[in-house]
Design a protein around this motif. Structure first.
Motif, PDB file in Angstrom:
ATOM      1  N   ALA A 153       0.844  -1.205   0.000  1.00 46.06           N
ATOM      2  CA  ALA A 153       0.000   0.000   0.000  1.00 46.06           C
ATOM      3  C   ALA A 153       0.874   1.247   0.000  1.00 46.06           C
ATOM      4  O   ALA A 153       0.543   2.248  -0.660  1.00 46.06           O
ATOM      5  CB  ALA A 153      -0.927   0.003   1.216  1.00 46.06           C
ATOM      6  N   CYS A 154       1.982   1.198   0.713  1.00 48.96           N
ATOM      7  CA  CYS A 154       2.931   2.324   0.672  1.00 48.96           C
ATOM      8  C   CYS A 154       3.538   2.459  -0.715  1.00 48.96           C
ATOM      9  O   CYS A 154       3.693   3.572  -1.240  1.00 48.96           O
ATOM     10  CB  CYS A 154       4.027   2.122   1.723  1.00 48.96           C
ATOM     11  N   ALA A 155       3.884   1.300  -1.320  1.00 43.91           N
ATOM     12  CA  ALA A 155       4.428   1.331  -2.677  1.00 43.91           C
ATOM     13  C   ALA A 155       3.404   1.901  -3.654  1.00 43.91           C
ATOM     14  O   ALA A 155       3.744   2.687  -4.554  1.00 43.91           O
ATOM     15  CB  ALA A 155       4.842  -0.079  -3.099  1.00 43.91           C
ATOM     16  N   ARG A 156       2.146   1.508  -3.478  1.00 46.36           N
ATOM     17  CA  ARG A 156       1.080   2.009  -4.351  1.00 46.36           C
ATOM     18  C   ARG A 156       0.923   3.520  -4.202  1.00 46.36           C
ATOM     19  O   ARG A 156       0.738   4.236  -5.187  1.00 46.36           O
ATOM     20  CB  ARG A 156      -0.235   1.291  -4.016  1.00 46.36           C
ATOM     21  N   TYR A 157       0.980   4.021  -2.960  1.00 50.49           N
ATOM     22  CA  TYR A 157       0.880   5.462  -2.736  1.00 50.49           C
ATOM     23  C   TYR A 157       2.052   6.179  -3.405  1.00 50.49           C
ATOM     24  O   TYR A 157       1.868   7.201  -4.082  1.00 50.49           O
ATOM     25  CB  TYR A 157       0.865   5.765  -1.230  1.00 50.49           C
ATOM     26  N   ALA A 160       1.540   6.055  -7.225  1.00 50.89           N
ATOM     27  CA  ALA A 160       0.495   6.975  -7.680  1.00 50.89           C
ATOM     28  C   ALA A 160       0.942   8.431  -7.526  1.00 50.89           C
ATOM     29  O   ALA A 160       0.619   9.286  -8.368  1.00 50.89           O
ATOM     30  CB  ALA A 160      -0.796   6.740  -6.904  1.00 50.89           C
ATOM     31  N   ASP A 161       1.693   8.705  -6.469  1.00 53.40           N
ATOM     32  CA  ASP A 161       2.196  10.058  -6.257  1.00 53.40           C
ATOM     33  C   ASP A 161       3.103  10.491  -7.407  1.00 53.40           C
ATOM     34  O   ASP A 161       3.098  11.664  -7.803  1.00 53.40           O
ATOM     35  CB  ASP A 161       2.950  10.114  -4.930  1.00 53.40           C
ATOM     36  N   ARG A 162       3.858   9.537  -7.956  1.00 54.78           N
ATOM     37  CA  ARG A 162       4.711   9.862  -9.109  1.00 54.78           C
ATOM     38  C   ARG A 162       3.881  10.147 -10.358  1.00 54.78           C
ATOM     39  O   ARG A 162       4.390  10.721 -11.320  1.00 54.78           O
ATOM     40  CB  ARG A 162       5.705   8.733  -9.367  1.00 54.78           C
ATOM     41  N   HIS A 163       2.616   9.730 -10.335  1.00 51.95           N
ATOM     42  CA  HIS A 163       1.692  10.069 -11.420  1.00 51.95           C
ATOM     43  C   HIS A 163       0.849  11.298 -11.070  1.00 51.95           C
ATOM     44  O   HIS A 163      -0.084  11.641 -11.806  1.00 51.95           O
ATOM     45  CB  HIS A 163       0.764   8.883 -11.719  1.00 51.95           C
ATOM     46  N   GLY A 164       1.145  11.917  -9.922  1.00 49.36           N
ATOM     47  CA  GLY A 164       0.423  13.118  -9.526  1.00 49.36           C
ATOM     48  C   GLY A 164      -0.934  12.871  -8.907  1.00 49.36           C
ATOM     49  O   GLY A 164      -1.791  13.762  -8.918  1.00 49.36           O
ATOM     50  N   VAL A 165      -1.136  11.655  -8.348  1.00 46.05           N
ATOM     51  CA  VAL A 165      -2.446  11.296  -7.788  1.00 46.05           C
ATOM     52  C   VAL A 165      -2.276  10.873  -6.329  1.00 46.05           C
ATOM     53  O   VAL A 165      -1.384  10.092  -5.996  1.00 46.05           O
ATOM     54  CB  VAL A 165      -3.090  10.139  -8.589  1.00 46.05           C
ATOM     55  N   ASP A 166      -3.155  11.390  -5.450  1.00 48.20           N
ATOM     56  CA  ASP A 166      -3.227  10.938  -4.064  1.00 48.20           C
ATOM     57  C   ASP A 166      -4.177   9.744  -4.033  1.00 48.20           C
ATOM     58  O   ASP A 166      -5.398   9.899  -3.958  1.00 48.20           O
ATOM     59  CB  ASP A 166      -3.733  12.056  -3.160  1.00 48.20           C
ATOM     60  N   THR A 227       9.721   1.143 -17.994  1.00 43.77           N
ATOM     61  CA  THR A 227       8.751   1.824 -17.119  1.00 43.77           C
ATOM     62  C   THR A 227       9.248   3.189 -16.669  1.00 43.77           C
ATOM     63  O   THR A 227       8.494   3.930 -16.019  1.00 43.77           O
ATOM     64  CB  THR A 227       8.463   0.991 -15.857  1.00 43.77           C
ATOM     65  N   GLY A 228      10.508   3.512 -16.957  1.00 43.74           N
ATOM     66  CA  GLY A 228      11.078   4.746 -16.445  1.00 43.74           C
ATOM     67  C   GLY A 228      11.274   4.722 -14.944  1.00 43.74           C
ATOM     68  O   GLY A 228      11.368   5.773 -14.310  1.00 43.74           O
ATOM     69  N   GLY A 229      11.321   3.497 -14.369  1.00 46.23           N
ATOM     70  CA  GLY A 229      11.553   3.360 -12.936  1.00 46.23           C
ATOM     71  C   GLY A 229      10.306   3.413 -12.089  1.00 46.23           C
ATOM     72  O   GLY A 229      10.361   3.195 -10.880  1.00 46.23           O
ATOM     73  N   TRP A 261      10.749   0.993  -6.552  1.00 50.36           N
ATOM     74  CA  TRP A 261      10.478   0.616  -5.158  1.00 50.36           C
ATOM     75  C   TRP A 261      10.886  -0.843  -4.974  1.00 50.36           C
ATOM     76  O   TRP A 261      10.487  -1.704  -5.759  1.00 50.36           O
ATOM     77  CB  TRP A 261       8.996   0.784  -4.863  1.00 50.36           C
ATOM     78  N   LEU A 262      11.644  -1.158  -3.928  1.00 51.02           N
ATOM     79  CA  LEU A 262      12.043  -2.536  -3.634  1.00 51.02           C
ATOM     80  C   LEU A 262      11.292  -3.039  -2.414  1.00 51.02           C
ATOM     81  O   LEU A 262      11.402  -2.480  -1.322  1.00 51.02           O
ATOM     82  CB  LEU A 262      13.546  -2.637  -3.378  1.00 51.02           C
TER      83      LEU A 262
END
Length: 475
Positions: A153-157, A160-166, A227-229, A261-262
């Motif tokens: 869930a932290c990885a997902r946040y 998504a934050d890197r896509h500009g979404v909360d 994926t550009g990371g 993210w690892l």
């Protein structure tokens, strides 16, 4: 018997029933069957209509203990090798009883500073035990699966934050699929966590260079570049069929180079860090963004127990906190509220058995236990290799030995069926418990001796029983 209030002056008597029966039961685990099928009829006594007038606490608990001590699967004993299941050390069991006795609402500081302080202490001790940086955030969970949910869930946040979404407030709608990459050693609990999180169980891609599932670093490197990371890499420390592990340090290099993210699945493999003989397998875990492990496996605390650690502790509160409810406290570093750092709201004080066992046996005691189990598993591997009718299928690396029954004269195309029938016979026999799995297309046994009571004599008994039952089946 009616209202529980009528028993307020005898509330300790049902506990005395359990305490009275506990000693003889625990002593009997050395000799009793792991599962005695002749007692299964007792399970019918658990059923029936809901009573209108109850039996009273003492009578009800006496019935429950009588049925359980006879008809339960005695997985807390030394010869339960099925799946990857530990036991409960004496201190952990007493700590768990204490958790039930005190019945703390462990999610919020105002409801139990005691539970919050205990959880904070054990998370710090576990980080020391595993060699994780003290700066990591953490939370206790019911299992490794829910620990995966917390970490991913932290990885997902983050993703998504890197896509500009909360994603906590807006969800996944409109976002692309989150790329998740792993080797073929990935466990089903990781997929289940992705399923729970709405990312999709089958969106995870595996990169394997052989039929054992070992990671193809080159192919994963190329996929990360595409994926550009903006991807999650899952490293697996301790696979359930063989104990095999991904090269965590190499995957950390990949994630660092691409900015990914690892996430490390160390459900039982994290305990490799305790022994100088196996610590190299855990090298690189300290570089992960999130790490999961189980307590009810190699730590030998009662079900349910898992832990999730996250490099940046703020990710946990971003993924699970900020509820905006007026009656709930806000996040406070000094007065930590663990239900804002994980998937549960109502939580029992599951830190107490962990606190008790770590306080009782310490780092040295757990290192000795892990090394004893390494010796036991290696001894099992040696017994298999010495037996003319058994075949070791992978090197013994941790607490698992992977092998099959292969008597002379049985053709290859009959071995899977023979081993499947032998697995059923072993569980029905009940003297030892070890089920079957599939590895590289073969039906195999993969016993995991990691109960604190288990010694070399117990795996010797396993081999003797398997060969005895196998001889009766092969003709």
């Amino acid at each position: 018997m009616s209202d529980p209030l009528d028993e307020r002056d005898m509330a300790g008597e049902p506990l005395a029933v359990v305490a009275r029966e506990a000693g003889p039961y625990l002593e009997s685990l050395r000799d009793r069957l792991v599962h005695d099928g002749t007692q299964d009829a007792l399970l019918d006594e658990l059923d029936g209509p809901l009573p209108a007038a109850g039996d009273g606490a003492v009578a009800a608990v006496e019935r429950l203990v009588r049925i359980g001590t006879r008809a339960a699967t005695h997985s807390s004993g030394p010869r339960f090798f099925h799946y990857v299941v530990g036991g409960s050390t004496p201190a952990a069991m007493a700590g768990d009883w204490t958790a039930s006795l005190l019945d703390q609402a462990a999610g919020l500081w105002p409801t139990s500073p005691f539970a919050a302080r205990a959880e904070t202490a054990v998370l710090r001790w576990l980080k020391e035990l595993f060699g994780l940086p003290a700066s990591f955030g953490g939370v206790l969970t019911p299992s490794a699966t829910l620990a995966h949910v917390a970490g991913l869930a932290c990885a997902r946040y983050w993703w998504a934050d890197r896509h500009g979404v909360d994603v906590t407030s807006r969800g996944l709608a409109g976002l692309p699929v989150m790329p998740v990459f792993s080797s073929g050693l990935v466990h089903v609990s990781t997929r289940k966590a992705l399923q729970i999180l709405g990312c999709g169980r089958d969106t995870l891609r595996t990169f394997a260079r052989d039929d054992a599932g070992r990671v193809d670093l080159g192919a994963m490197d190329a996929a990360l570049a595409r994926t550009g990371g903006r991807a999650v890499v899952v490293a697996n420390l301790g696979e359930v069929n063989t104990g095999d592990s991904d090269p965590v340090d190499d995957l950390a290099d990949l994630a660092e180079r691409h900015g990914a993210w690892l996430h490390v699945d160390g459900a039982f493999g994290m305990f490799a860090a305790l022994s100088p003989r196996t610590a190299h397998l855990a090298r690189g875990v300290e570089r992960a963004d999130s790490v999961t492990a189980d307590g009810h496996k190699w730590l030998n605390v009662p079900y349910e127990s898992g832990f999730s650690f996250v490099r940046d502790r703020d990710w946990l509160s971003r993924a699970f906190g900020a509820w905006g409810a007026a009656y709930l406290p806000d996040a406070d570093d000094e007065r930590i509220n663990y239900n804002m750092l994980g998937p549960e709201s109502s939580r029992r004080a599951r830190a107490l058995p962990i606190w008790a066992t770590l306080r009782a046996y310490g780092r040295d005691g757990y290192r000795e236990m892990v090394e004893r189990h390494l010796d036991v598993a290696a001894h099992l591997g040696d017994l298999v290799e010495a037996a003319p009718d058994l075949e070791l299928l992978a090197p013994v690396q941790l607490c698992i030995a992977c092998f099959r029954y292969r008597p002379e004269g049985v053709p290859e195309d009959r071995l899977n069926d023979l081993n499947a029938r032998l697995g059923e016979a072993l569980l029905a026999d009940g003297r030892v418990y070890a089920g079957t799995s599939t590895y590289r297309g073969m039906t195999v046994f993969r016993p995991a001796p990691l109960n604190w009571r288990t010694t070399k004599a117990d795996v010797e008994h396993l081999v003797d029983v398997l060969r005895q039952l196998g001889a009766a089946l092969k003709d």
